[in-house]
Design a protein around this motif. Structure first.
Motif, PDB file in Angstrom:
ATOM      1  N   GLU A 175       0.841  -1.193   0.000  1.00 24.64           N
ATOM      2  CA  GLU A 175       0.000   0.000   0.000  1.00 24.64           C
ATOM      3  C   GLU A 175       0.883   1.252   0.000  1.00 24.64           C
ATOM      4  N   ASN A 182       2.115   1.668  -3.574  1.00 26.14           N
ATOM      5  CA  ASN A 182       1.081   2.177  -4.475  1.00 26.14           C
ATOM      6  C   ASN A 182       0.784   3.657  -4.233  1.00 26.14           C
ATOM      7  N   ASP A 183       0.864   4.078  -2.972  1.00 29.12           N
ATOM      8  CA  ASP A 183       0.691   5.499  -2.666  1.00 29.12           C
ATOM      9  C   ASP A 183       1.790   6.329  -3.327  1.00 29.12           C
ATOM     10  N   ILE A 240       3.561   5.398  -6.105  1.00 26.48           N
ATOM     11  CA  ILE A 240       3.336   5.347  -7.552  1.00 26.48           C
ATOM     12  C   ILE A 240       2.307   6.395  -7.974  1.00 26.48           C
ATOM     13  N   ALA A 241       1.301   6.605  -7.148  1.00 24.93           N
ATOM     14  CA  ALA A 241       0.239   7.557  -7.469  1.00 24.93           C
ATOM     15  C   ALA A 241       0.745   8.992  -7.551  1.00 24.93           C
ATOM     16  N   THR A 253      -1.271   2.892 -12.198  1.00 26.06           N
ATOM     17  CA  THR A 253      -1.715   3.549 -10.972  1.00 26.06           C
ATOM     18  C   THR A 253      -1.354   2.742  -9.731  1.00 26.06           C
ATOM     19  N   GLU A 254      -1.036   1.478  -9.956  1.00 30.11           N
ATOM     20  CA  GLU A 254      -0.598   0.591  -8.875  1.00 30.11           C
ATOM     21  C   GLU A 254       0.005  -0.650  -9.516  1.00 30.11           C
ATOM     22  N   VAL A 255       0.677  -1.463  -8.707  1.00 31.55           N
ATOM     23  CA  VAL A 255       1.247  -2.687  -9.257  1.00 31.55           C
ATOM     24  C   VAL A 255       0.140  -3.703  -9.504  1.00 31.55           C
ATOM     25  N   SER A 256       0.306  -4.470 -10.581  1.00 33.75           N
ATOM     26  CA  SER A 256      -0.694  -5.472 -10.952  1.00 33.75           C
ATOM     27  C   SER A 256      -0.506  -6.782 -10.202  1.00 33.75           C
ATOM     28  N   SER A 271       1.955  -8.467  -6.708  1.00 35.32           N
ATOM     29  CA  SER A 271       2.916  -8.168  -5.646  1.00 35.32           C
ATOM     30  C   SER A 271       3.243  -9.426  -4.860  1.00 35.32           C
ATOM     31  N   ASN A 327      -1.441 -11.291  -5.135  1.00 37.13           N
ATOM     32  CA  ASN A 327      -0.902 -10.589  -3.968  1.00 37.13           C
ATOM     33  C   ASN A 327      -0.497 -11.635  -2.939  1.00 37.13           C
TER      34      ASN A 327
END
Length: 281
Positions: A112, A115-116, A118-119, A130-133, A135, A184
């Motif tokens: 998380e 992803n924050d 990456i945004a 917008t985030e990893v596909s 993980s 994930n």
């Protein structure tokens, strides 16, 4: 394209295996974040080839993405070499983005946190990322020794962890090669929000510092290894010199210098006395 950061070598091993499996470029993040390395320019955009995957591989620091990796992702520029038909760009699905993180135990909300980050990058957003596909986390031998109750793993446990992670990584490589989305496979551990938000904040604000590192001069042979292996160039010294920490706030307290010292001459306050050393072999 695989961006990686590694201190004691666990992550470098995983990243190299991924690069071999996907036949894609392996790029070390650390040189781009060093002020003393003019040969690497983060301002220049990275070019993602057609159908190339985008990977981020890093160790977990304090149940978070390492500060250096977060800063790199925020600042990096990346474009696609998508072909064009006349003046019209061909439309393609967004690139497959993934991450693999290594940890001695659990990772909390590290993904998380990633992803924050990456945004916050406009060039990644422009590519549709917008985030990893997918993980993954790999449990590797422990290397954090900065607290009284934390030490490297006993040799038997180290061997078991390496064996298990090698088997897991083989599966991860297959799934990433096949661009398997929505995976994930993570060891978040108990109350992950507490460890990432609260304990992780304490790690970053209090425990990440080079001010506690010092050299035991009666043990030091002035070999220069510690200065050479420091990923952020925070140690002044070399062959024939005692190491000197520069206090330029880039230290990650990754303990790479401590673990690579062949004579155990580097200590972190009084926390590392009589503790073990580890780096991936």
């Amino acid at each position: 394209m695989i961006f990686y950061f590694s201190g004691t070598g666990n992550t470098k091993w995983a990243a190299a295996r991924l690069a071999a499996a996907t036949h894609e470029d392996l790029i070390s993040i650390a040189p781009y974040m060093r002020a003393d390395d003019s040969s690497h320019n983060i301002a220049e955009p990275f070019i993602l080839k057609e159908n190339e995957r985008l990977g981020f591989v890093f160790p977990v620091h304090g149940w978070r993405v390492p500060r250096l990796v977060r800063e790199f992702i925020r600042k990096m520029k990346i474009t696609s070499d998508a072909t064009t038909e006349g003046n019209k760009k061909m439309v393609r699905k967004h690139p497959f983005a993934y991450c693999v993180c290594t940890a001695g135990d659990s990772i909390g909300l590290t993904i998380e946190n990633l992803n924050d980050t990456i945004a916050l990058n406009a060039s990644l957003q422009a590519l549709g990322i917008t985030e990893v596909s997918a993980s993954y986390s790999l449990i590797m031998p422990e290397s954090y020794v900065g607290l009284p109750f934390m030490d490297v793993d006993p040799k038997e446990r180290e061997v078991r962890k390496k064996s298990k992670s090698a088997q897991e990584l083989a599966v991860i490589c297959e799934e990433i090669f096949d661009r398997k989305e929505g995976v994930n496979r993570l060891v978040k551990g108990p109350i992950p929000w507490f460890f990432t938000k609260v304990v992780g904040g304490f790690f970053e604000n209090v425990l990440i510092t080079d001010k506690r590192f010092h050299v035991e001069k009666d043990k030091c042979v002035k070999c220069g290894i510690c200065a050479n292996v420091c990923p952020v160039g925070d140690i002044k010294g070399g062959h024939g010199e005692y190491p000197e920490w520069l206090h330029h706030k880039d230290c990650l307290t990754c303990f790479t210098c401590y673990h690579h010292c062949p004579h155990h001459a580097i200590e972190f306050g009084n926390q590392t006395q009589k503790k073990g050393q580890y780096f991936y072999k």
